[in-house]
Design a protein around this motif. Sequence first.
Motif, PDB file in Angstrom:
ATOM      1  N   VAL A  65      -4.342  -4.360  -8.926  1.00  0.00           N
ATOM      2  CA  VAL A  65      -3.930  -3.005  -8.962  1.00  0.00           C
ATOM      3  C   VAL A  65      -5.140  -1.934  -8.503  1.00  0.00           C
ATOM      4  O   VAL A  65      -5.813  -1.968  -9.604  1.00  0.00           O
ATOM      5  CB  VAL A  65      -3.194  -2.543 -10.132  1.00  0.00           C
ATOM      6  N   ARG A  66      -5.163  -1.061  -7.446  1.00  0.00           N
ATOM      7  CA  ARG A  66      -5.947  -0.264  -7.318  1.00  0.00           C
ATOM      8  C   ARG A  66      -5.464   1.086  -7.095  1.00  0.00           C
ATOM      9  O   ARG A  66      -4.631   1.281  -6.341  1.00  0.00           O
ATOM     10  CB  ARG A  66      -7.251  -0.389  -6.158  1.00  0.00           C
ATOM     11  N   ALA A  67      -5.458   2.213  -8.003  1.00  0.00           N
ATOM     12  CA  ALA A  67      -4.908   3.449  -7.884  1.00  0.00           C
ATOM     13  C   ALA A  67      -5.849   4.622  -7.833  1.00  0.00           C
ATOM     14  O   ALA A  67      -7.049   4.635  -8.764  1.00  0.00           O
ATOM     15  CB  ALA A  67      -3.948   3.454  -9.005  1.00  0.00           C
ATOM     16  N   ASP A  68      -5.886   5.470  -7.194  1.00  0.00           N
ATOM     17  CA  ASP A  68      -6.325   6.488  -7.288  1.00  0.00           C
ATOM     18  C   ASP A  68      -5.297   7.761  -7.230  1.00  0.00           C
ATOM     19  O   ASP A  68      -4.773   7.994  -6.041  1.00  0.00           O
ATOM     20  CB  ASP A  68      -7.266   6.932  -5.934  1.00  0.00           C
ATOM     21  N   GLU A 109       0.758  -1.108  -0.052  1.00  0.00           N
ATOM     22  CA  GLU A 109       0.038   0.019  -0.030  1.00  0.00           C
ATOM     23  C   GLU A 109       1.106   1.346  -0.052  1.00  0.00           C
ATOM     24  O   GLU A 109       1.816   1.448   0.749  1.00  0.00           O
ATOM     25  CB  GLU A 109      -1.001  -0.152   1.229  1.00  0.00           C
ATOM     26  N   ARG A 110       0.649   2.090  -0.991  1.00  0.00           N
ATOM     27  CA  ARG A 110       1.468   3.413  -0.965  1.00  0.00           C
ATOM     28  C   ARG A 110       0.496   4.500  -0.960  1.00  0.00           C
ATOM     29  O   ARG A 110      -0.428   4.924  -1.837  1.00  0.00           O
ATOM     30  CB  ARG A 110       2.373   3.202  -2.473  1.00  0.00           C
ATOM     31  N   THR A 111       0.516   5.317  -0.223  1.00  0.00           N
ATOM     32  CA  THR A 111      -0.037   6.518  -0.135  1.00  0.00           C
ATOM     33  C   THR A 111       0.893   8.033  -0.039  1.00  0.00           C
ATOM     34  O   THR A 111       1.615   8.143   0.572  1.00  0.00           O
ATOM     35  CB  THR A 111      -1.120   6.699   1.141  1.00  0.00           C
ATOM     36  N   THR A 112       0.489   8.843  -1.051  1.00  0.00           N
ATOM     37  CA  THR A 112       1.383  10.215  -1.034  1.00  0.00           C
ATOM     38  C   THR A 112       0.267  11.234  -1.212  1.00  0.00           C
ATOM     39  O   THR A 112      -0.860  10.888  -1.245  1.00  0.00           O
ATOM     40  CB  THR A 112       2.401  10.215  -2.146  1.00  0.00           C
ATOM     41  N   LYS A 113       0.782  12.445  -1.194  1.00  0.00           N
ATOM     42  CA  LYS A 113      -0.371  13.641  -1.551  1.00  0.00           C
ATOM     43  C   LYS A 113      -0.662  13.451  -3.149  1.00  0.00           C
ATOM     44  O   LYS A 113      -1.621  14.173  -3.285  1.00  0.00           O
ATOM     45  CB  LYS A 113       0.376  14.866  -1.350  1.00  0.00           C
ATOM     46  N   GLU A 114      -0.227  12.527  -3.799  1.00  0.00           N
ATOM     47  CA  GLU A 114      -0.606  12.533  -5.184  1.00  0.00           C
ATOM     48  C   GLU A 114      -1.300  11.316  -5.833  1.00  0.00           C
ATOM     49  O   GLU A 114      -2.184  11.157  -6.520  1.00  0.00           O
ATOM     50  CB  GLU A 114       0.760  12.526  -5.953  1.00  0.00           C
ATOM     51  N   THR A 115      -1.162  10.255  -5.004  1.00  0.00           N
ATOM     52  CA  THR A 115      -1.725   8.981  -5.265  1.00  0.00           C
ATOM     53  C   THR A 115      -2.135   8.028  -4.026  1.00  0.00           C
ATOM     54  O   THR A 115      -1.387   8.045  -2.736  1.00  0.00           O
ATOM     55  CB  THR A 115      -0.710   8.062  -6.151  1.00  0.00           C
ATOM     56  N   THR A 116      -2.997   7.315  -4.059  1.00  0.00           N
ATOM     57  CA  THR A 116      -3.290   6.342  -2.957  1.00  0.00           C
ATOM     58  C   THR A 116      -3.310   4.880  -4.079  1.00  0.00           C
ATOM     59  O   THR A 116      -4.155   4.803  -4.885  1.00  0.00           O
ATOM     60  CB  THR A 116      -4.618   6.533  -2.354  1.00  0.00           C
ATOM     61  N   ILE A 117      -2.181   4.004  -3.621  1.00  0.00           N
ATOM     62  CA  ILE A 117      -2.393   2.714  -4.376  1.00  0.00           C
ATOM     63  C   ILE A 117      -2.260   1.490  -3.487  1.00  0.00           C
ATOM     64  O   ILE A 117      -1.565   1.491  -2.729  1.00  0.00           O
ATOM     65  CB  ILE A 117      -1.022   2.751  -5.300  1.00  0.00           C
ATOM     66  N   ILE A 118      -2.887   0.319  -3.849  1.00  0.00           N
ATOM     67  CA  ILE A 118      -2.553  -0.882  -3.364  1.00  0.00           C
ATOM     68  C   ILE A 118      -2.448  -1.920  -4.570  1.00  0.00           C
ATOM     69  O   ILE A 118      -3.083  -1.980  -5.706  1.00  0.00           O
ATOM     70  CB  ILE A 118      -4.247  -1.422  -2.894  1.00  0.00           C
ATOM     71  N   VAL A 119      -1.300  -2.851  -4.301  1.00  0.00           N
ATOM     72  CA  VAL A 119      -1.045  -3.589  -5.286  1.00  0.00           C
ATOM     73  C   VAL A 119      -0.967  -4.903  -4.862  1.00  0.00           C
ATOM     74  O   VAL A 119      -0.079  -4.793  -3.507  1.00  0.00           O
ATOM     75  CB  VAL A 119       0.450  -3.391  -6.031  1.00  0.00           C
ATOM     76  N   GLU A 120      -1.218  -6.040  -5.248  1.00  0.00           N
ATOM     77  CA  GLU A 120      -1.298  -7.601  -4.715  1.00  0.00           C
ATOM     78  C   GLU A 120      -0.922  -8.175  -5.837  1.00  0.00           C
ATOM     79  O   GLU A 120      -1.317  -8.138  -7.083  1.00  0.00           O
ATOM     80  CB  GLU A 120      -2.506  -8.005  -4.248  1.00  0.00           C
ATOM     81  N   VAL A 121       0.288  -8.974  -5.644  1.00  0.00           N
ATOM     82  CA  VAL A 121       0.623  -9.971  -6.707  1.00  0.00           C
ATOM     83  C   VAL A 121       0.867 -11.549  -6.092  1.00  0.00           C
ATOM     84  O   VAL A 121       1.555 -11.569  -5.004  1.00  0.00           O
ATOM     85  CB  VAL A 121       1.933  -9.506  -7.488  1.00  0.00           C
ATOM     86  N   ASP A 122       0.250 -12.493  -6.683  1.00  0.00           N
ATOM     87  CA  ASP A 122       0.732 -13.789  -6.267  1.00  0.00           C
ATOM     88  C   ASP A 122       1.463 -14.521  -7.613  1.00  0.00           C
ATOM     89  O   ASP A 122       0.851 -14.535  -8.635  1.00  0.00           O
ATOM     90  CB  ASP A 122      -0.728 -14.581  -6.301  1.00  0.00           C
TER      91      ASP A 122
END
Length: 196
Positions: free
Chosen positions: A54-57, A8-21
């Motif tokens: 991948v979910r990104a805002d 999970e990565r959150t900055t002032k520019e983006t909020t992102i969740i990435v999961e990989v199997d």
Amino acid sequence: MTRIGRVERTTKETTIIVEVDLDGGGKVEVSTGVPFFDHMLDQLGRHGRLDLTVRADGDTEIDDHHTVEDVGIALGQALAEAWGDRAGVERFGDATVPIDECLTRTAVDLAGRPYLVWDAPVPLEVIGTFETSLVKHFFEAVIANSRMTLHVKLLEPGNTHHVFESVFKSFAVALRRAVAVTAPGAAVPSTKGVLQ
């Protein structure tokens, strides 16, 4: 052994969740707000036979740069988490993939040393509203954060969309081959005894 990474990565520019199997079957759920990028990530998951979410805002009202870059960062980190110390994996993978008139050769080394060689010029600067220079930037972010070596060479150019499809698909297949567990229980595939 599960080989799953989640970031999970959150900055002032983006909020992102990435999961990989790494041992998935190519199930992909992608939503970044950047349609062409979603299409390319779908190719990566399906042809890499990775389960990929991948979910990104992001601040796409400005442009797509921050979203594409930050997804690359998060995906690279998730891959590194998923493959851990890389014991028993093939380590190297390569693939040459055609998409109609276009042909791309890609080679991967899970070396623990980030290095990108990019030889894939494209004729168009924009596909729809997507800046094509962002594709290389995406791979730079993935490579830096996963600590792999990647060579990408476009052998036969053509339609820009086809170029990038062949790039993503060839990377996907090369990555699938590199992360394959071909020697279960074996040591890390390096004379150094460690890949970093």
